[in-house]
Design a protein around this motif. Structure first.
Motif, PDB file in Angstrom:
ATOM      1  N   GLN B  88       0.525  -1.747   0.010  1.00 47.57           N
ATOM      2  CA  GLN B  88       0.223   0.092  -0.152  1.00 47.57           C
ATOM      3  C   GLN B  88       0.911   1.327   0.088  1.00 47.57           C
ATOM      4  OE1 GLN B  88      -3.037  -1.669   3.588  1.00 47.57           O
ATOM      5  NE2 GLN B  88      -4.224  -1.018   2.163  1.00 47.57           N
ATOM      6  N   ILE B  92       1.266   4.517  -2.919  1.00 49.61           N
ATOM      7  CA  ILE B  92       0.930   5.763  -2.759  1.00 49.61           C
ATOM      8  C   ILE B  92       2.657   6.502  -3.396  1.00 49.61           C
ATOM      9  CG2 ILE B  92       1.138   7.559  -0.710  1.00 49.61           C
ATOM     10  CD1 ILE B  92      -0.774   5.865   1.221  1.00 49.61           C
ATOM     11  N   GLN B  95       2.705   6.559  -6.539  1.00 50.37           N
ATOM     12  CA  GLN B  95       1.260   7.412  -7.355  1.00 50.37           C
ATOM     13  C   GLN B  95       0.262   6.458  -8.492  1.00 50.37           C
ATOM     14  OE1 GLN B  95       0.050  10.596  -5.978  1.00 50.37           O
ATOM     15  NE2 GLN B  95       1.011  10.120  -4.869  1.00 50.37           N
ATOM     16  N   VAL B  96       0.035   5.263  -8.071  1.00 47.28           N
ATOM     17  CA  VAL B  96      -0.491   4.631  -9.056  1.00 47.28           C
ATOM     18  C   VAL B  96      -2.177   4.849  -9.113  1.00 47.28           C
ATOM     19  CG1 VAL B  96      -0.725   2.202  -8.793  1.00 47.28           C
ATOM     20  CG2 VAL B  96       0.944   2.506  -8.370  1.00 47.28           C
ATOM     21  N   PRO B  97      -2.903   4.725  -8.391  1.00 45.86           N
ATOM     22  CA  PRO B  97      -4.251   4.497  -8.909  1.00 45.86           C
ATOM     23  C   PRO B  97      -4.359   6.193  -9.652  1.00 45.86           C
ATOM     24  CG  PRO B  97      -3.695   4.308  -6.183  1.00 45.86           C
ATOM     25  CD  PRO B  97      -2.407   4.852  -6.774  1.00 45.86           C
ATOM     26  N   GLN B  98      -5.422   5.570 -10.679  1.00 45.81           N
ATOM     27  CA  GLN B  98      -6.044   7.133 -11.178  1.00 45.81           C
ATOM     28  C   GLN B  98      -7.680   7.304 -10.248  1.00 45.81           C
ATOM     29  OE1 GLN B  98      -5.052   7.963 -15.045  1.00 45.81           O
ATOM     30  NE2 GLN B  98      -2.739   7.477 -14.819  1.00 45.81           N
ATOM     31  N   CYS B  99      -8.146   6.224 -11.579  1.00 39.66           N
ATOM     32  CA  CYS B  99      -9.804   5.844 -10.592  1.00 39.66           C
ATOM     33  C   CYS B  99      -9.542   5.390  -9.886  1.00 39.66           C
ATOM     34  CB  CYS B  99     -10.279   5.973 -11.419  1.00 39.66           C
ATOM     35  SG  CYS B  99     -11.194   4.368 -12.173  1.00 39.66           S
ATOM     36  N   GLY B 100      -9.517   4.005  -9.731  1.00 41.11           N
ATOM     37  CA  GLY B 100      -8.899   3.571  -7.840  1.00 41.11           C
ATOM     38  C   GLY B 100      -9.673   2.309  -7.996  1.00 41.11           C
ATOM     39  N   THR B 137      -3.007   1.990 -15.532  1.00 42.31           N
ATOM     40  CA  THR B 137      -1.643   2.607 -14.467  1.00 42.31           C
ATOM     41  C   THR B 137      -0.810   1.550 -14.609  1.00 42.31           C
ATOM     42  OG1 THR B 137      -3.219   0.965 -12.417  1.00 42.31           O
ATOM     43  CG2 THR B 137      -3.201   3.251 -13.015  1.00 42.31           C
ATOM     44  N   TYR B 138      -0.774   0.203 -15.504  1.00 41.20           N
ATOM     45  CA  TYR B 138       0.590  -0.766 -15.577  1.00 41.20           C
ATOM     46  C   TYR B 138       1.408  -0.071 -15.241  1.00 41.20           C
ATOM     47  CZ  TYR B 138      -3.670  -3.225 -17.004  1.00 41.20           C
ATOM     48  OH  TYR B 138      -5.202  -3.756 -17.938  1.00 41.20           O
ATOM     49  N   PRO B 139       2.410   0.892 -16.337  1.00 42.32           N
ATOM     50  CA  PRO B 139       3.566   0.620 -15.913  1.00 42.32           C
ATOM     51  C   PRO B 139       3.785   1.106 -14.478  1.00 42.32           C
ATOM     52  CG  PRO B 139       2.912   1.610 -17.927  1.00 42.32           C
ATOM     53  CD  PRO B 139       1.724   1.100 -16.950  1.00 42.32           C
ATOM     54  N   ARG B 140       2.934   1.716 -13.434  1.00 47.50           N
ATOM     55  CA  ARG B 140       3.374   2.534 -12.573  1.00 47.50           C
ATOM     56  C   ARG B 140       2.710   0.987 -11.193  1.00 47.50           C
ATOM     57  NH1 ARG B 140       1.783   8.725 -11.100  1.00 47.50           N
ATOM     58  NH2 ARG B 140       2.808   9.410 -13.224  1.00 47.50           N
ATOM     59  N   ARG B 142       4.123  -2.145 -11.828  1.00 51.43           N
ATOM     60  CA  ARG B 142       4.880  -2.468 -12.037  1.00 51.43           C
ATOM     61  C   ARG B 142       6.034  -1.803 -11.101  1.00 51.43           C
ATOM     62  NH1 ARG B 142       4.907  -2.324 -18.572  1.00 51.43           N
ATOM     63  NH2 ARG B 142       4.530  -4.746 -18.953  1.00 51.43           N
ATOM     64  N   ARG B 163      10.594  10.533 -12.745  1.00 50.08           N
ATOM     65  CA  ARG B 163      10.425  10.123 -11.470  1.00 50.08           C
ATOM     66  C   ARG B 163      10.897   8.993 -10.822  1.00 50.08           C
ATOM     67  NH1 ARG B 163       7.831  11.881  -7.118  1.00 50.08           N
ATOM     68  NH2 ARG B 163       5.976  10.199  -7.624  1.00 50.08           N
TER      69      ARG B 163
END
Lengths: 734, 163
Positions: B88, B92, B95-100, B137-140, B142, B163
Motif C-alpha cells: 500500500q 502511494i 502514485q499508482v491509482p487514477q480512478c482507483g 496504470t500498469y507501468p506504475r 510494476r 521520476r
C-alpha cells in the motif's frame, strides 16, 4: 468532449436567454449565495471557490468531479499557490450541486474558445458575466473536454486564490496600520517583516471576504511558484489504497433496496411483455418494474435482483432496426462516400485541382474503425430516494448539476426539490456526460415505486450492450504528391454520425485540404469517447502520412518534417520524440518503429512506438516515447500519468476491442469477448514535456489519438503489412 | 441456513442463500465496500480477496464454499495499529491509482504474489498481475511492486519524465 457538444451546451442556453430560468443573479449576488451555502462560523468565502476557516483550514470547492485524472489536486495547487496557503491544511471538497456553484470559469473557457473572434479587453467583463450566467442556466458543473486545469484552474482557481490573497493583505494592512507594500504572505500567514508582526489567514478571513476588489488580481510569476509545477502527491490517493474511497457503487443507506435492469437488446426497441412470476418467486425479490424499453427487478440485494432478472423471459421489439449489422453499416458508409455528396465540408484551397494535376502521384486509402465501448471499471450505479415530494440522488456523473436537472425533469418536480450528492467515479472517459446517462431516468422511475432508497446497478453485460459508443466510421483519404514529393492536395472523406470539423486539427502545411463529412446515423447513441473525434481522425491521418511517405520514397520522420513550419511547436515536439527514441538507428531484429503527431484539446503530442508482431499476428508494443507540449504543466506527475494512461487505453482499443452489431443488437457481453489489455502486454512508457508559455492545453485526452497510427506504422515497419481496419487483432500475421 | 466465516480476523455467522457469491456477502451483508464489483464472471479481478491466503476472485465463488475459512479483504491488510502494508505504501509512493476502482484488487493480487515470490521479476509480475485496469496504470503497478520488494534499481527503470 468535442466542440460540437460544448457549443450545444453553451449555445442552447444562450438562445433561450439568461433570465427565463430565474437564475439571473448578478455576479455579486451569486457569490453571496455560494458563500451562504458553505458558510461556517467566522470563516470567509472568497470568489465562490475558497473558504478559509478560523483555524486556517483552507477548503477548495471544486465544481469538477474526480474521474481519476487527479486534476482536483491540480486545481488545489493552483488556488493554494496564488493564495500562499499552507498546503498541509488544504482540503478539497465537491462544490455543492447548486446553481450558485455553476462553473462560470469553465463556461468562459469553453465559450471564448467557440467565439469566432478575440474578445477585446474592454468587453471582457461583459462577456465573462454573460458566460457566468449561461453557466448557471445550463447548468454547468461538467468535467470533460480536458478542461479542468486549463479553464477552471487558470480562470477560476487562480483568480480566486489571487483575489483572496489581495483581500487578506488589504485587511491586514488596515489592522496593522501599515501600507500593503510592506506585507508579504507565506504558508497561510501575512507577515510584516519590519515589525515582526504576523497575522494568520484564519484571523483575517471573515473580514477580508467582505472586501470588494477594484482591480483584477495579478497572477504569480512562474519563478515564484511554490506548488504549481511540482509533482505534489495526489490528495485522493491514500483512500484509494485502503478500500475507504466511496464510489456510487458503494453508497449505503438505511433500508436501501437494490435493483438491476435489462433494456431492449436492439436499441430503439420497446418492452412488449414480461411475466413477472418467475422473478417474484426468487427469495428477496420485492418487485418487477416494467419501463418503456426495459424491465427492472427490485430486491434486498444485488444477487437476488440479478437472479430474479435472469429468471424472466421478457419480449422486446426491435424498433425496426433488426436488419442492422456492423457489416451492413460498413458497406452503406463506403457506398455513401462513393456518391461524393458530403453533408459538411471544411478546408482550404482547390483540392480537386490539386488531385488532378498532371505530373503528380495520386495516393488513396480506405480506413475503418468499429464502435468502441468506454468499459469504465465501475458499472453504472445510481441511488435515488423519493420522500415527502423531494428527491435525493447519490452517485457518480460527470455533471452533477446538470444531472440534477435531468432527474427533476424525469420526476416531474421542480429542481429545487432535488438534491444530488456526487461521488467519485470508477472511470468515466465521457460515458457519464449529460445526455448519455439513461440510468438517471431509469432510477427515478424505479424509486417512484418504492418508499425505500433504491440503488440501481447495471450489470457488466448491461454496460457492454447499452453503451454510448465511439461511432463506427469509414474513411477514404486521397492525396497528390508533386514532382518534389511534397503533398499538393489532401482530402479526407469520412462517414459517421457526427461532424468532426472544428475538433480535428490538420497540422501539416498543405496548399489544398478538404475534410468532408458524410452523415450516417444508426440506432446507436454515439458517445464522447476519450478524445472524441481526434481519435479516429488521428488514425486515418497519421497512418496515411506514412503511406504518403512510402509513395514519396522518404523516411516517415523526414517526410513529416518537410510539411511542418520551421520553428513551430509541432516540429519541436516531433523532433523531440524522434531524438529520444533514437529514430535514426534501427531497432533490434523483428521490431519496427512508427511515429504519429496529433494536436487535440490545445495540446501537441508525438508518439514513437517500438513494436513487434508475434507468430500468430498479434502486435505487441514494447516501448512508447511520448513528447508533449501542453504549455505549462501544473503537476508533472499527474500529467505524465494522464498521458501514460491515455496511451495504454488507446493500445487496448486498437489491438483488440470492437463492439459489433448483429440483427440490430450488440454481440459482445463482458470482458471475455470485449477484452481489455492486461499488464503483461503493457509497454514501457516514457513521457517528456516540452514546457512553454503557450496557452495551457489539456492532458486527459491528448495522449490517446497518436497511439493507434503510431502502432499501425510500427507494424508496417516490422512486417511490411499496412493495416487500415481496427482492431489490429491478428491481421498482421505474415 | 447460517454459514460461519472469518473475515479480517473476525467471525461472522452469515444468513444468506449458500449460492450467493462471496463478493455480495462481503459488500452487502458485512458492508465492506473496499472489494469491488467489476464484471461478475471473474474476468477483471476487482473483487479479489485472500481465502486462506490464496488469491481468489470473490464474484465467482459461492459463500458456501468458504465456510470455515479465513478471508482477508483490502480493509484487513494493513496492520492493526493502522500502519500500511508495504505494498500500500509503495502504491502511494509511486502514485499508482487514477480512478482507483481496480486498485483494491490489484493490491490484493500483489500482496499474494509477494507472499509466494519475495523478489518477483518482471516475468513473475506479468504472470501474476492479470487484473484489468482501464485507466492504464500498469507501468506504475510494476514499479510499485519492484519498489516494495527491495528492487529499487529495477523500479527506477520505469521512467516517466524523470521520476
Amino acid at each position: 468532449m468535442g466542440v460540437k457538444r460544448r457549443a450545444f451546451l453553451i449555445g442552447g442556453a444562450a438562445l433561450i436567454g439568461g433570465g427565463l430560468f430565474g437564475v439571473s443573479w448578478s455576479e455579486r449576488a451569486a457569490s453571496r449565495r455560494a458563500a451562504k451555502l458553505v458558510a461556517v462560523d467566522k470563516a470567509g468565502v472568497f470568489q465562490t471557490w475558497i473558504r478559509i476557516a478560523e483555524d486556517d483550514t483552507v477548503t477548495i470547492f471544486s465544481p469538477h468531479v474526480d474521474i481519476g485524472q487527479g486534476s482536483l489536486t491540480g486545481l488545489a495547487q493552483m488556488a493554494a499557490d496564488e493564495l500562499d496557503a499552507d498546503w498541509s491544511r488544504i482540503v478539497v471538497e465537491s462544490a455543492p450541486v447548486n446553481a450558485a456553484f455553476a462553473n462560470a470559469p469553465l463556461a468562459q473557457g469553453f465559450g471564448k474558445e467557440l467565439l469566432p473572434f478575440s474578445v477585446p479587453p474592454f468587453l471582457n467583463g461583459i462577456v465573462d458575466s454573460t458566460f457566468a450566467m449561461i453557466a448557471r442556466n445550463i447548468p454547468l458543473q461538467v468535467t470533460g473536454g480536458s478542461s479542468t486545469v486549463r479553464a477552471t484552474g487558470q480562470m477560476g482557481m487562480r483568480v480566486a486564490g489571487a483575489a483572496a490573497r489581495t483581500s487578506l493583505i488589504a485587511t491586514a494592512a488596515k489592522r496593522l496600520s501599515v501600507p500593503d507594500s510592506e506585507l508579504t504572505t507565506a504558508k497561510s500567514q501575512v507577515i510584516h517583516a519590519k515589525s515582526g508582526r504576523v497575522l494568520r489567514y484564519g484571523e483575517l478571513a471573515a473580514e477580508a471576504a467582505d472586501l470588494t476588489l477594484t482591480a483584477a488580481p495579478k497572477f504569480k510569476d512562474p519563478k515564484d511558484y511554490r506548488l504549481m509545477g511540482k509533482p505534489i502527491p495526489r490528495l485522493d490517493i491514500p483512500a484509494k489504497v485502503n478500500g475507504s474511497a466511496l464510489y456510487g457503487m458503494d453508497v449505503q443507506l438505511p433500508d436501501m433496496r437494490v435493483a438491476t435492469i435489462l433494456a431492449a437488446p436492439v436499441r430503439g426497441g420497446k418492452l412488449e411483455s414480461v411475466d413477472p412470476a418467475p422473478a417474484l418467486g426468487v427469495k428477496g425479490v420485492e418487485k418487477v418494474i416494467k419501463l418503456d424499453s426495459s424491465v427492472a427487478v427490485l430486491a434486498k440485494g444485488y444477487w437476488q435482483a440479478l437472479t430474479g432478472l435472469k429468471a424472466l423471459s421478457p419480449k422486446f421489439s426491435d424498433g425496426g432496426h433488426g436488419a442492422l449489422s456492423s457489416a451492413s453499416i460498413s458497406a452503406a458508409q463506403r457506398a455513401k462516400i462513393k456518391m461524393d455528396k458530403p453533408d459538411h465540408k471544411s478546408g482550404h484551397g482547390d483540392v480537386p485541382a490539386a488531385l488532378a494535376a498532371s505530373g503528380g502521384k495520386l495516393v488513396e486509402a480506405q480506413y475503418a474503425v468499429p464502435f468502441i465501448h468506454h468499459a469504465m471499471m465501475e458499472p453504472f450505479a445510481l441511488t435515488a430516494h423519493f420522500k415527502d415530494g423531494k428527491l435525493e440522488l447519490w452517485g457518480g456523473v460527470q455533471d452533477p448539476l446538470h444531472s440534477r436537472k435531468v432527474a427533476a425533469e424525469a420526476a416531474g418536480i421542480s429542481v429545487d426539490q432535488v438534491t444530488f450528492h456526487p461521488t467519485i467515479m470508477g472511470g468515466a472517459f465521457g460515458r457519464r456526460l449529460p445526455g448519455f446517462c439513461e440510468i438517471i431516468g431509469q432510477v427515478v422511475q424505479i424509486a417512484k415505486q418504492s418508499p425505500n432508497p433504491v440503488k440501481l446497478i447495471w450489470s457488466r453485460e448491461e454496460e457492454v450492450k447499452h453503451g454510448c459508443y465511439r461511432p463506427q466510421a469509414s474513411a477514404h483519404l486521397k492525396a497528390a504528391l508533386d514532382k518534389d514529393g511534397r503533398i499538393a492536395g489532401w482530402s479526407t472523406d469520412y462517414a459517421q454520425s457526427e461532424d468532426a470539423a472544428g475538433e480535428t486539427r490538420f497540422v501539416y502545411d498543405v496548399a489544398a485540404f478538404a475534410l468532408r463529412h458524410y452523415e450516417f446515423a444508426t440506432n446507436q447513441h454515439d458517445g464522447a469517447w476519450r478524445s472524441v473525434n481526434s481519435n479516429q481522425n488521428g488514425f486515418y491521418c497519421e497512418s496515411f502520412m506514412d503511406e504518403l511517405a512510402l509513395a514519396a520514397g522518404e523516411d516517415p520522420y523526414q517526410f513529416r518534417r518537410k510539411h511542418l513550419p520551421p520553428g513551430s511547436r509541432h516540429l519541436a515536439v516531433l523532433d523531440d520524440a524522434a531524438k529520444r527514441s533514437g529514430w535514426g538507428t534501427p531497432p533490434i531484429a523483428g521490431r519496427g518503429r512508427g511515429m504519429a503527431l496529433v494536436e487535440s484539446f490545445n495540446t501537441i503530442v508525438a508518439h514513437v512506438i517500438e513494436a513487434s508482431v508475434s507468430a500468430d499476428g498479434r502486435p505487441r508494443a514494447h516501448k512508447v516515447w511520448s513528447s508533449v507540449d501542453c504549455g505549462q504543466v501544473v503537476n508533472p506527475d499527474g500529467a505524465a500519468a494522464q498521458i501514460m494512461g491515455g496511451i495504454i487505453m488507446a493500445l487496448s482499443t486498437c489491438v483488440d476491442e470492437a463492439i459489433t452489431l448483429d440483427q440490430g443488437a450488440v454481440v459482445q457481453s463482458n470482458f471475455n469477448d470485449y477484452p481489455i489489455l492486461k499488464l503483461a502486454e503493457a509497454p514501457e512508457v516514457d513521457v517528456h514535456f516540452l514546457e512553454s508559455t503557450a496557452s495551457m492545453g489539456g492532458l486527459g485526452e491528448p495522449g490517446v489519438p497518436p497511439t493507434a497510427p503510431a502502432l499501425a506504422n510500427a507494424i508496417f515497419a516490422a512486417t511490411g503489412k499496412r493495416i487500415r481496419q481496427l482492431p489490429f487483432r491478428n491481421q498482421a500475421k505474415v | 441456513m447460517a454459514i460461519d466465516v472469518e473475515v479480517n480476523g473476525r467471525s461472522f455467522s452469515i444468513e444468506a442463500d449458500p449460492n450467493t457469491p462471496l463478493l455480495w456477502v462481503i459488500r452487502e451483508e458485512l458492508r465492506l465496500t473496499g472489494t469491488k464489483f467489476g464484471c461478475g464472471i471473474g474476468a477483471c479481478g476487482a473483487c479479489s480477496v485472500h481465502v486462506d491466503g490464496e488469491i481468489t476472485r470473490s464474484c465467482i465463488i459461492p459463500v458456501a464454499a468458504v465456510a470455515g475459512k479465513s478471508i482477508t479483504t483490502i480493509e484487513g491488510i494493513s496492520a492493526p495499529n493502522g500502519t500500511l502494508h508495504p505494498v500500500q505504501q509503495a502504491w502511494i509512493d509511486a502514485q499508482v491509482p487514477q480512478c482507483g476502482y481496480c486498485q483494491s484488487g490489484q493490491i490484493m493480487a500483489a500482496v499474494a504474489l509477494i507472499r509466494k515470490t519475495a523478489r518477483p521479476n518482471p516475468a513473475h509480475i506479468d504472470e501474476a498481475m492479470t487484473n484489468i485496469c482501464r485507466c492504464g496504470t500498469y507501468p506504475r503497478i510494476r514499479k510499485a511492486i519492484l519498489a516494495a520488494t527491495g528492487q529499487a534499481a529495477a523500479a527506477a527503470q520505469e521512467t516517466y519524465d524523470g521520476r
